[in-house]
Design a protein around this motif. Structure first.
Motif, PDB file in Angstrom:
ATOM      1  N   HIS A  68       0.836  -1.204   0.000  1.00 36.11           N
ATOM      2  CA  HIS A  68       0.000   0.000   0.000  1.00 36.11           C
ATOM      3  C   HIS A  68       0.870   1.253   0.000  1.00 36.11           C
ATOM      4  O   HIS A  68       0.558   2.222  -0.691  1.00 36.11           O
ATOM      5  CB  HIS A  68      -0.952  -0.016   1.199  1.00 36.11           C
ATOM      6  N   ASN A  69       1.981   1.231   0.741  1.00 34.63           N
ATOM      7  CA  ASN A  69       2.885   2.382   0.758  1.00 34.63           C
ATOM      8  C   ASN A  69       3.531   2.597  -0.607  1.00 34.63           C
ATOM      9  O   ASN A  69       3.653   3.739  -1.066  1.00 34.63           O
ATOM     10  CB  ASN A  69       3.954   2.214   1.837  1.00 34.63           C
ATOM     11  N   GLN A  70       3.937   1.525  -1.272  1.00 34.75           N
ATOM     12  CA  GLN A  70       4.517   1.655  -2.601  1.00 34.75           C
ATOM     13  C   GLN A  70       3.483   2.204  -3.587  1.00 34.75           C
ATOM     14  O   GLN A  70       3.805   3.036  -4.439  1.00 34.75           O
ATOM     15  CB  GLN A  70       5.040   0.306  -3.090  1.00 34.75           C
ATOM     16  N   SER A  75       1.567   6.704  -6.856  1.00 33.71           N
ATOM     17  CA  SER A  75       0.493   7.649  -7.187  1.00 33.71           C
ATOM     18  C   SER A  75       0.964   9.082  -7.010  1.00 33.71           C
ATOM     19  O   SER A  75       0.656   9.957  -7.821  1.00 33.71           O
ATOM     20  CB  SER A  75      -0.736   7.391  -6.312  1.00 33.71           C
ATOM     21  N   PHE A  76       1.738   9.329  -5.963  1.00 31.13           N
ATOM     22  CA  PHE A  76       2.288  10.669  -5.737  1.00 31.13           C
ATOM     23  C   PHE A  76       3.256  11.031  -6.861  1.00 31.13           C
ATOM     24  O   PHE A  76       3.256  12.153  -7.355  1.00 31.13           O
ATOM     25  CB  PHE A  76       2.989  10.725  -4.378  1.00 31.13           C
ATOM     26  N   GLN A  77       4.067  10.078  -7.290  1.00 31.71           N
ATOM     27  CA  GLN A  77       5.024  10.325  -8.354  1.00 31.71           C
ATOM     28  C   GLN A  77       4.311  10.737  -9.642  1.00 31.71           C
ATOM     29  O   GLN A  77       4.754  11.650 -10.340  1.00 31.71           O
ATOM     30  CB  GLN A  77       5.865   9.078  -8.607  1.00 31.71           C
ATOM     31  N   ARG A 110      -8.054   9.750  -2.165  1.00 29.30           N
ATOM     32  CA  ARG A 110      -8.551   8.389  -1.965  1.00 29.30           C
ATOM     33  C   ARG A 110      -7.553   7.547  -1.183  1.00 29.30           C
ATOM     34  O   ARG A 110      -7.927   6.715  -0.360  1.00 29.30           O
ATOM     35  CB  ARG A 110      -8.830   7.778  -3.334  1.00 29.30           C
ATOM     36  N   LEU A 111      -6.263   7.757  -1.420  1.00 27.40           N
ATOM     37  CA  LEU A 111      -5.216   6.980  -0.766  1.00 27.40           C
ATOM     38  C   LEU A 111      -4.769   7.584   0.553  1.00 27.40           C
ATOM     39  O   LEU A 111      -3.876   7.060   1.209  1.00 27.40           O
ATOM     40  CB  LEU A 111      -4.006   6.853  -1.701  1.00 27.40           C
ATOM     41  N   ASP A 112      -5.391   8.687   0.961  1.00 27.18           N
ATOM     42  CA  ASP A 112      -5.077   9.373   2.212  1.00 27.18           C
ATOM     43  C   ASP A 112      -3.577   9.652   2.302  1.00 27.18           C
ATOM     44  O   ASP A 112      -2.920   9.319   3.284  1.00 27.18           O
ATOM     45  CB  ASP A 112      -5.563   8.556   3.409  1.00 27.18           C
ATOM     46  N   LEU A 117       2.206  10.608   4.579  1.00 26.83           N
ATOM     47  CA  LEU A 117       3.385  11.475   4.647  1.00 26.83           C
ATOM     48  C   LEU A 117       3.713  11.881   6.069  1.00 26.83           C
ATOM     49  O   LEU A 117       4.873  12.102   6.410  1.00 26.83           O
ATOM     50  CB  LEU A 117       3.181  12.726   3.774  1.00 26.83           C
ATOM     51  N   GLU A 118       2.689  11.952   6.923  1.00 24.12           N
ATOM     52  CA  GLU A 118       2.916  12.308   8.332  1.00 24.12           C
ATOM     53  C   GLU A 118       3.565  11.187   9.117  1.00 24.12           C
ATOM     54  O   GLU A 118       4.153  11.413  10.158  1.00 24.12           O
ATOM     55  CB  GLU A 118       1.602  12.715   8.980  1.00 24.12           C
TER      56      GLU A 118
END
Length: 119
Positions: A68-70, A75-77, A110-112, A117-118
């Motif tokens: 999920h982190n990957q 998605s951020f990339q 959607r992916l919060d 990031l926090e």
């Protein structure tokens, strides 16, 4: 966009301060959304879990949280790539780039991503 009294307003982008279910279901209407948007949003977790299971069947170990982190990172990339393209100005198709950025922002929500990031 049509108002309740029948006036039609046209715009390239419409912003909503409602939550996602109210915006997409009540205001936009799911019949106007791309099928991929609906399917991905409804099955994203299942798809990631399926991916982890398929990796495990092939001897690759990836824990659920890691997957999920990957996925969030990827998605951020894609959002950063779209924003960079926007900075190229007339070298890119502006309307498609804006649509792409809006899709990626919806994915971030959607992916919060903020809570990830926090961490």
């Amino acid at each position: 966009m049509a108002t309740c009294n029948g006036n039609v307003l046209r715009a390239r982008v419409v912003l909503s301060n409602l939550d996602k279910p109210a915006t997409f279901s009540r205001l936009v209407g799911e019949e106007h959304l791309p099928i991929g948007f609906l399917l991905l949003g409804a099955h994203e977790e299942e798809l990631i879990d399926f991916y982890v299971e398929q990796l495990a069947m092939r001897g690759v170990r990836l824990d659920d949280q890691g997957a999920h982190n990957q996925y969030r990172g990827y998605s951020f990339q894609t959002l950063m790539v779209a924003l960079t393209s926007m900075g190229l100005g007339t070298l890119t198709e502006r309307d498609e780039t804006v649509r792409s950025i809006l899709r990626r922002l919806a994915a971030m929500d959607r992916l919060d991503l903020a809570s990830w990031l926090e961490e």
